[in-house]
Design a protein around this motif. Structure first.
Motif, PDB file in Angstrom:
ATOM      1  N   THR A  28       0.867  -1.204  -0.206  1.00  0.00           N
ATOM      2  CA  THR A  28       0.117   0.073   0.021  1.00  0.00           C
ATOM      3  C   THR A  28       0.853   1.363  -0.054  1.00  0.00           C
ATOM      4  O   THR A  28       0.705   2.163  -0.774  1.00  0.00           O
ATOM      5  N   ALA A  29       1.817   1.347   0.609  1.00  0.00           N
ATOM      6  CA  ALA A  29       2.801   2.563   0.834  1.00  0.00           C
ATOM      7  C   ALA A  29       3.425   2.599  -0.656  1.00  0.00           C
ATOM      8  O   ALA A  29       3.722   3.530  -1.015  1.00  0.00           O
ATOM      9  N   LEU A  30       3.918   1.463  -1.319  1.00  0.00           N
ATOM     10  CA  LEU A  30       4.452   1.534  -2.546  1.00  0.00           C
ATOM     11  C   LEU A  30       3.396   2.084  -3.570  1.00  0.00           C
ATOM     12  O   LEU A  30       4.012   2.458  -4.643  1.00  0.00           O
ATOM     13  N   LEU A  31       2.272   1.885  -3.262  1.00  0.00           N
ATOM     14  CA  LEU A  31       1.416   2.468  -4.419  1.00  0.00           C
ATOM     15  C   LEU A  31       1.471   3.908  -4.613  1.00  0.00           C
ATOM     16  O   LEU A  31       1.196   4.408  -5.471  1.00  0.00           O
ATOM     17  N   HIS A  81       0.543  -2.744 -14.549  1.00  0.00           N
ATOM     18  CA  HIS A  81      -0.741  -3.496 -14.472  1.00  0.00           C
ATOM     19  C   HIS A  81      -0.934  -3.847 -12.833  1.00  0.00           C
ATOM     20  O   HIS A  81      -2.312  -3.997 -12.509  1.00  0.00           O
ATOM     21  N   LEU A  82      -0.015  -4.380 -12.141  1.00  0.00           N
ATOM     22  CA  LEU A  82      -0.292  -4.713 -10.712  1.00  0.00           C
ATOM     23  C   LEU A  82      -0.501  -3.379  -9.849  1.00  0.00           C
ATOM     24  O   LEU A  82      -1.564  -3.645  -8.976  1.00  0.00           O
ATOM     25  N   THR A  83       0.141  -2.267 -10.347  1.00  0.00           N
ATOM     26  CA  THR A  83      -0.128  -1.298  -9.618  1.00  0.00           C
ATOM     27  C   THR A  83      -1.780  -0.925  -9.800  1.00  0.00           C
ATOM     28  O   THR A  83      -2.236  -0.421  -8.804  1.00  0.00           O
ATOM     29  N   ALA A  84      -2.256  -1.048 -10.919  1.00  0.00           N
ATOM     30  CA  ALA A  84      -3.701  -0.833 -11.294  1.00  0.00           C
ATOM     31  C   ALA A  84      -4.584  -1.722 -10.598  1.00  0.00           C
ATOM     32  O   ALA A  84      -5.563  -1.235 -10.185  1.00  0.00           O
ATOM     33  N   ALA A  85      -3.980  -2.751 -10.503  1.00  0.00           N
ATOM     34  CA  ALA A  85      -4.991  -3.799 -10.099  1.00  0.00           C
ATOM     35  C   ALA A  85      -4.973  -3.541  -8.276  1.00  0.00           C
ATOM     36  O   ALA A  85      -6.001  -3.595  -7.836  1.00  0.00           O
ATOM     37  N   LEU A  86      -3.828  -3.200  -7.731  1.00  0.00           N
ATOM     38  CA  LEU A  86      -3.924  -3.035  -6.460  1.00  0.00           C
ATOM     39  C   LEU A  86      -4.767  -2.011  -5.963  1.00  0.00           C
ATOM     40  O   LEU A  86      -5.271  -1.771  -4.934  1.00  0.00           O
ATOM     41  N   GLU A  87      -4.489  -0.793  -6.844  1.00  0.00           N
ATOM     42  CA  GLU A  87      -5.633   0.384  -6.532  1.00  0.00           C
ATOM     43  C   GLU A  87      -6.886   0.190  -6.550  1.00  0.00           C
ATOM     44  O   GLU A  87      -7.612   0.630  -5.771  1.00  0.00           O
ATOM     45  N   SER A  88      -7.354  -0.816  -7.663  1.00  0.00           N
ATOM     46  CA  SER A  88      -8.475  -0.932  -7.692  1.00  0.00           C
ATOM     47  C   SER A  88      -8.831  -2.090  -6.471  1.00  0.00           C
ATOM     48  O   SER A  88     -10.024  -1.785  -5.914  1.00  0.00           O
ATOM     49  N   LYS A  91     -10.055  -0.293  -3.263  1.00  0.00           N
ATOM     50  CA  LYS A  91     -11.208   0.493  -3.405  1.00  0.00           C
ATOM     51  C   LYS A  91     -12.435  -0.636  -3.161  1.00  0.00           C
ATOM     52  O   LYS A  91     -13.600  -0.263  -2.935  1.00  0.00           O
ATOM     53  N   VAL A  92     -12.246  -1.979  -3.012  1.00  0.00           N
ATOM     54  CA  VAL A  92     -13.427  -2.761  -2.954  1.00  0.00           C
ATOM     55  C   VAL A  92     -14.052  -2.851  -1.613  1.00  0.00           C
ATOM     56  O   VAL A  92     -13.271  -2.453  -0.545  1.00  0.00           O
TER      57      VAL A  92
END
Length: 118
Positions: A28-31, A81-88, A91-92
């Protein structure tokens, strides 16, 4: 040697990495931005050794990459792609049925602890 992971391997690696609260906090911090172990340890209130061990695990799972910068090493999420997936994923919103007993005796989440207290 780097290899391309299969879909099942990706899911297993993600699950393993995110099953640990400390690794989830580091991801989360690396996001937010790439970081250095000492900086991550300070901001997450963890020891440098603990952060380094978890970063090694995340590297081994292929989720983060280490980029040497002089005498320091900067870590970032390995793939956009991993960054985008983790960001999504963060939000779940989960709908938890608190009346349903957890099947995992080793689970340490609050949902299972509440069931054990009943």
């Amino acid at each position: 040697m780097l290899t391309i992971a299969s879909r099942m391997d990706v899911m297993t690696r993600l699950g393993r990495a995110m099953s640990d609260p400390t690794r989830a906090r580091i991801l989360t911090a690396l996001l937010e931005a790439p970081g250095y172990p000492a900086e991550l340890a300070r901001s997450l209130e963890l020891t440098r050794t603990n952060v380094s061990n978890h970063l090694a695990c995340l590297r081994g799972c292929g989720l983060v990459v280490a980029e040497p910068e002089g005498r320091q090493t900067r870590y970032r999420i390995a793939d956009p792609h991993l960054t985008a997936a983790l960001e999504s994923l963060v939000k779940v919103v989960l709908a938890v049925d608190e009346g349903l007993a957890c099947e995992d005796a080793g689970c340490e989440l609050g949902c299972c602890a509440a069931e054990a207290d009943r």
